[in-house]
Every structure is written in C-alpha cells, then in structure tokens.
Design an enzyme around this catalytic site. Structure first.
Site, PDB file in Angstrom:
ATOM      1  N   CYS A 112       0.815  -1.221   0.000  1.00  0.00           N
ATOM      2  CA  CYS A 112       0.000   0.000   0.000  1.00  0.00           C
ATOM      3  C   CYS A 112       0.848   1.269   0.000  1.00  0.00           C
ATOM      4  O   CYS A 112       0.331   2.356  -0.239  1.00  0.00           O
ATOM      5  CB  CYS A 112      -0.933  -0.010   1.203  1.00  0.00           C
ATOM      6  SG  CYS A 112      -1.865  -1.526   1.293  1.00  0.00           S
ATOM      7  N   HIS A 248      -4.012   6.572   2.747  1.00  0.00           N
ATOM      8  CA  HIS A 248      -4.303   5.247   2.196  1.00  0.00           C
ATOM      9  C   HIS A 248      -5.666   4.785   2.716  1.00  0.00           C
ATOM     10  O   HIS A 248      -5.918   4.810   3.917  1.00  0.00           O
ATOM     11  CB  HIS A 248      -3.201   4.265   2.619  1.00  0.00           C
ATOM     12  CG  HIS A 248      -3.542   2.848   2.367  1.00  0.00           C
ATOM     13  ND1 HIS A 248      -4.072   2.424   1.173  1.00  0.00           N
ATOM     14  CD2 HIS A 248      -3.444   1.744   3.152  1.00  0.00           C
ATOM     15  CE1 HIS A 248      -4.282   1.115   1.229  1.00  0.00           C
ATOM     16  NE2 HIS A 248      -3.918   0.686   2.424  1.00  0.00           N
ATOM     17  N   ASN A 278     -10.211  -1.374   0.040  1.00  0.00           N
ATOM     18  CA  ASN A 278      -8.776  -1.098   0.082  1.00  0.00           C
ATOM     19  C   ASN A 278      -8.137  -1.602  -1.212  1.00  0.00           C
ATOM     20  O   ASN A 278      -8.097  -2.801  -1.453  1.00  0.00           O
ATOM     21  CB  ASN A 278      -8.198  -1.808   1.312  1.00  0.00           C
ATOM     22  CG  ASN A 278      -6.687  -1.642   1.440  1.00  0.00           C
ATOM     23  OD1 ASN A 278      -6.012  -1.244   0.495  1.00  0.00           O
ATOM     24  ND2 ASN A 278      -6.165  -1.969   2.615  1.00  0.00           N
TER      25      ASN A 278
HETATM   26  N1  ACO Z   1     -18.157 -11.017   8.517  1.00  0.00           N
HETATM   27  C1  ACO Z   1     -18.715 -11.396   9.667  1.00  0.00           C
HETATM   28  N2  ACO Z   1     -17.996 -11.736  10.758  1.00  0.00           N
HETATM   29  C2  ACO Z   1     -16.672 -11.675  10.662  1.00  0.00           C
HETATM   30  C3  ACO Z   1     -16.014 -11.287   9.471  1.00  0.00           C
HETATM   31  C4  ACO Z   1     -16.825 -10.945   8.370  1.00  0.00           C
HETATM   32  N3  ACO Z   1     -16.313 -10.558   7.195  1.00  0.00           N
HETATM   33  N4  ACO Z   1     -14.681 -11.320   9.682  1.00  0.00           N
HETATM   34  C5  ACO Z   1     -14.481 -11.709  10.951  1.00  0.00           C
HETATM   35  N5  ACO Z   1     -15.684 -11.924  11.535  1.00  0.00           N
HETATM   36  C6  ACO Z   1     -15.944 -12.332  12.915  1.00  0.00           C
HETATM   37  C7  ACO Z   1     -14.796 -13.140  13.475  1.00  0.00           C
HETATM   38  O1  ACO Z   1     -14.924 -14.493  13.161  1.00  0.00           O
HETATM   39  C8  ACO Z   1     -14.926 -12.854  14.949  1.00  0.00           C
HETATM   40  O2  ACO Z   1     -15.933 -13.674  15.461  1.00  0.00           O
HETATM   41  P1  ACO Z   1     -15.684 -14.505  16.825  1.00  0.00           P
HETATM   42  O3  ACO Z   1     -15.485 -13.434  17.861  1.00  0.00           O
HETATM   43  O4  ACO Z   1     -16.940 -15.279  16.953  1.00  0.00           O
HETATM   44  O5  ACO Z   1     -14.450 -15.311  16.574  1.00  0.00           O
HETATM   45  C9  ACO Z   1     -15.448 -11.415  15.014  1.00  0.00           C
HETATM   46  O6  ACO Z   1     -16.022 -11.171  13.732  1.00  0.00           O
HETATM   47  C10 ACO Z   1     -14.382 -10.390  15.300  1.00  0.00           C
HETATM   48  O7  ACO Z   1     -13.276 -10.642  14.445  1.00  0.00           O
HETATM   49  P2  ACO Z   1     -11.976  -9.789  14.512  1.00  0.00           P
HETATM   50  O8  ACO Z   1     -11.005 -10.296  13.503  1.00  0.00           O
HETATM   51  O9  ACO Z   1     -11.530  -9.703  15.939  1.00  0.00           O
HETATM   52  O10 ACO Z   1     -12.530  -8.366  14.041  1.00  0.00           O
HETATM   53  P3  ACO Z   1     -11.954  -6.922  14.263  1.00  0.00           P
HETATM   54  O11 ACO Z   1     -12.895  -6.152  15.077  1.00  0.00           O
HETATM   55  O12 ACO Z   1     -10.504  -6.939  14.620  1.00  0.00           O
HETATM   56  O13 ACO Z   1     -12.050  -6.324  12.791  1.00  0.00           O
HETATM   57  C11 ACO Z   1     -10.760  -5.914  10.825  1.00  0.00           C
HETATM   58  C12 ACO Z   1     -11.349  -6.955  11.744  1.00  0.00           C
HETATM   59  C13 ACO Z   1     -11.887  -5.117  10.195  1.00  0.00           C
HETATM   60  C14 ACO Z   1      -9.977  -6.640   9.732  1.00  0.00           C
HETATM   61  C15 ACO Z   1      -9.829  -4.960  11.620  1.00  0.00           C
HETATM   62  O14 ACO Z   1      -8.937  -5.706  12.416  1.00  0.00           O
HETATM   63  C16 ACO Z   1      -9.037  -4.060  10.713  1.00  0.00           C
HETATM   64  O15 ACO Z   1      -9.586  -3.220  10.023  1.00  0.00           O
HETATM   65  N6  ACO Z   1      -7.689  -4.154  10.686  1.00  0.00           N
HETATM   66  C17 ACO Z   1      -6.851  -3.371   9.771  1.00  0.00           C
HETATM   67  C18 ACO Z   1      -6.687  -4.115   8.506  1.00  0.00           C
HETATM   68  C19 ACO Z   1      -6.093  -3.290   7.407  1.00  0.00           C
HETATM   69  O16 ACO Z   1      -6.237  -2.094   7.362  1.00  0.00           O
HETATM   70  N7  ACO Z   1      -5.412  -3.957   6.489  1.00  0.00           N
HETATM   71  C20 ACO Z   1      -4.891  -3.347   5.325  1.00  0.00           C
HETATM   72  C21 ACO Z   1      -3.461  -3.080   5.453  1.00  0.00           C
HETATM   73  S1  ACO Z   1      -2.859  -2.209   4.104  1.00  0.00           S
HETATM   74  C22 ACO Z   1      -2.072  -3.283   3.046  1.00  0.00           C
HETATM   75  O17 ACO Z   1      -0.873  -3.329   2.970  1.00  0.00           O
HETATM   76  C23 ACO Z   1      -2.850  -4.152   2.154  1.00  0.00           C
END
Ligand code: ACO
Length: 321
Positions: A112, A248, A278
């Site tokens: 990114c 980003h 993204n």
């Molecule tokens: N739909 C429904 N439920 C989901 C989904 C989904 N798509 N994904 C995960 N869940 C569930 C999980 O299974 C979990 O359930 P559980 O508690 O029963 O196990 C629950 O939701 C919470 O999951 P988490 O992974 O803890 O969710 P979190 O609140 O951390 O959000 C997210 C996840 C949105 C990915 C967040 O961590 C985030 O935005 N991180 C940054 C990621 C990012 O910006 N990446 C890009 C980097 S840039 C690059 O170089 C590409």
C-alpha cells in the site's frame, strides 16, 4: 528542483461487488463490514482487466490531463504487488502501451506504500537533476491474491489503479519520509510462488493473503500520525496549513483514530473507501485523482499524502499543489 503533480488519472474495473453480494457467497453481512471498515462495495477485475490493463487506463488519463506527449516521459514507475507477470514489469508494459519510448520503466513492490515510495524515488531523480518528467502509478489487483473463503481478510480489498504525471519544478514536494520494518512482515503476507524446481522435484504453489487485522490496525493508528507529525515538525508546518490529508484508504475506523490523534477534522481527510474498499497501491492515487477532478485543489494548497502497508512499510509526503 522538486516534484510537482501536473496530471492525475485513475481506473477501476467495471464489476462492482457490494457487501450484500459477498454475503451471498460467504458468512458475512453488510452491517458487519460497514460498521467495522466503512466499506460498502469494491471493484473486481473481469477476465480482460488486470493490473496492467488498469494501470494503462489510469496512465492514459493522467497523461491526457497533463497535456504531455508520452515521448516526454523520462521514467515510469509502477508501484504494485500484484503485477500480471513476473517478467516483464508492469511499468514496461505501460511504457509500450502508451508509446513512452524514451522512458526507463520498472516496478516497485511496497504494497500500500507503493505509490508513495515510487513518487519519492522520482523525487530523488528530480533533486539530482537526472530526469525531468515522470509517470508514477499505483495499481493492484488484490482480488487474485485473496482467499475468498477467508472472510476476515477478503471483504476488505478491491482492485484499481491510479497514476500521476509529475514534472521537475521549483514548487511541489517539500519533504518526505519513508520507513520499513521487515521484522513485522508476517502480520500481512502473501507468498508469490513457493520453491519448486528439478532438485526439489515439486511444482511451485501459489499463495494467498493472510493478515493479522488487529496488529495491522494498531500499527496504522500509531505509525501514520507519528509520521505525519514528524513531517510537519521537520518542515515547521502547522497542521492547520494543510488543506487535505490524503490517506491510504484502508479502514474508516483507522481514519477516525488518525484524525483524533492528529486533532484534525474528518473533513480534511477525503474518503472513498465506501465505493472501492482497500485497493492497496492504487488507493492513494485514486483518491488524489478524485479530489483533483472535483476541482478541490488549487495551486499553492498544501497537502499531506500518507500511507502504510505490508512490509511493514509506511511513508508520508508534504507537497504544495
Ligand atoms: N463477517 C462477519 N464476521 C466476521 C467477518 C466478516 N467478514 N470477519 C471476521 N468476523 C468475525 C470473526 O470471526 C470474529 O468472530 P468470533 O469473535 O466469533 O471469533 C469477530 O467477527 C471479530 O473478528 P476480529 O477479527 O476480531 O474483528 P476486528 O474487530 O478486529 O475487525 C478488521 C477486523 C476489520 C480486519 C480490523 O482488524 C481491521 O480493520 N484491521 C486493519 C486491517 C487493514 O487495514 N489492512 C490493510 C493493510 S494495508 C495493506 O498493505 C494491504
């Protein structure tokens, strides 16, 4: 001499996949994705699109806006982690397509941060007087490196490309910062091809993206404000002088946290994540092109561009429009 943007362009594939569309093929919902990320839809490449195709379309639009002949380009850099081919580079394919016969062309792999890193490499050439006119591209086809059964990761990403034609002028980039922390690479990774040859007796496998979302989140909300603060301090610039913080487009909650830490209003952070998700290296030049084409940037406006991503990598630029 420094780097001034004289034309921007962008392209996203025709297929638009909404959160509701995804909910039909995996256990997710519009409510979950929207509330945690701000994403409503993403563009996904069809059979005849792809990283190079998108890059060429974005490049043509940037060149057209700049009003230059592609033969004037001295250098083309494509920031991409998802090129169509290992060989040749996406940059060389764009060069051939637009007839930039006098340019040197290559790719930069910085996820990114790819567009920012590419822009800053050009800045190095401009400062040293080696080149005068450049095309900087950020393009990524994330959909092909997603495991579409991993709902934690795949719902975040989309495909797209953005480009900028830049020229060596007296005003433009004032200062830039870049960084990497390779030791934290495993929090967001994708193997290109595993080892496989006549000695191992195996054929290479192709990998898919894995991400520790919470670690990436924590990294982004700390590193981006830190980097921007350093950029402002080192140039003696007050944050109120900055018209836009072009960030980003990773996650709406990341924007909110960055705005809070920097104490800047959300209106100064342009957002299109709702429509694109993204798009990795493409996200910054796409939002920049949108803001530019909406006529929101005037000569002399100060903007900060900042990004972060796999590597881990990060970078920020302060420039005068
Ligand atoms: N739909 C429904 N439920 C989901 C989904 C989904 N798509 N994904 C995960 N869940 C569930 C999980 O299974 C979990 O359930 P559980 O508690 O029963 O196990 C629950 O939701 C919470 O999951 P988490 O992974 O803890 O969710 P979190 O609140 O951390 O959000 C997210 C996840 C949105 C990915 C967040 O961590 C985030 O935005 N991180 C940054 C990621 C990012 O910006 N990446 C890009 C980097 S840039 C690059 O170089 C590409």
């Amino acid at each position: 001499m420094t780097t001034r943007i004289i034309g921007t362009g962008s392209y996203a594939p025709e297929n638009v996949i909404t959160n509701d569309d995804l909910a039909k093929i995996m256990d997710t919902s519009d409510e979950w994705i929207r509330s945690r990320t701000g994403i409503g839809a993403r563009h996904i490449c069809g059979k005849d699109e792809g990283a190079t195709y998108m890059a060429i379309e974005a490049a043509k639009r940037a060149v057209e806006m700049a009003g230059i002949d592609p033969k004037e380009l001295d250098i083309i850099i494509a920031g991409t982690s998802t090129p169509d081919k290992c060989l040749p580079s996406c940059g060389c394919e764009v060069q051939a397509a637009i007839g930039a016969v006098n340019a040197v062309a290559f790719d930069v792999s910085a996820a990114c941060s790819g567009f920012i890193f590419s822009l800053n490499i050009v800045q190095g050439f401009f400062m040293s007087g080696v080149y005068r006119t450049a095309l900087v591209i950020g393009c990524d086809e994330l959909s092909k490196i997603m495991d579409w059964s991993d709902r934690r990761t795949c719902v975040l990403f989309g495909d797209g490309a953005g480009a900028a034609v830049v020229r060596a002028e007296e005003t433009g980039i004032r200062h830039f910062l870049m960084g990497s922390d390779g030791a934290r690479g495993p929090v967001l990774e994708c193997t290109a091809r595993t080892t496989g040859n006549f000695l191992t007796g195996t054929r290479p496998d192709i990998g898919f993206t894995s991400m520790d979302g919470q670690e990436v989140f924590k990294f982004a909300v700390k590193k981006v404000p830190e980097c921007i603060t350093q950029l402002l301090e080192e140039t003696g610039t007050d944050k109120d002088e900055i018209k836009y913080f072009i960030l980003h487009q990773a996650n709406m909650r990341i924007f909110e946290s960055i705005a809070k830490r920097l104490k800047v209003p959300m209106e100064k952070i342009p957002v299109n994540i709702e429509r694109y998700g993204n798009t990795s290296g493409a996200s910054i030049p796409i939002i920049l092109d949108e803001v530019n084409r909406q006529g929101k940037l005037e000569r002399g406006d100060k903007i900060v561009i900042a990004g972060f991503g796999a590597g881990l990598t990060w970078g920020a630029v302060l420039m005068e429009w």
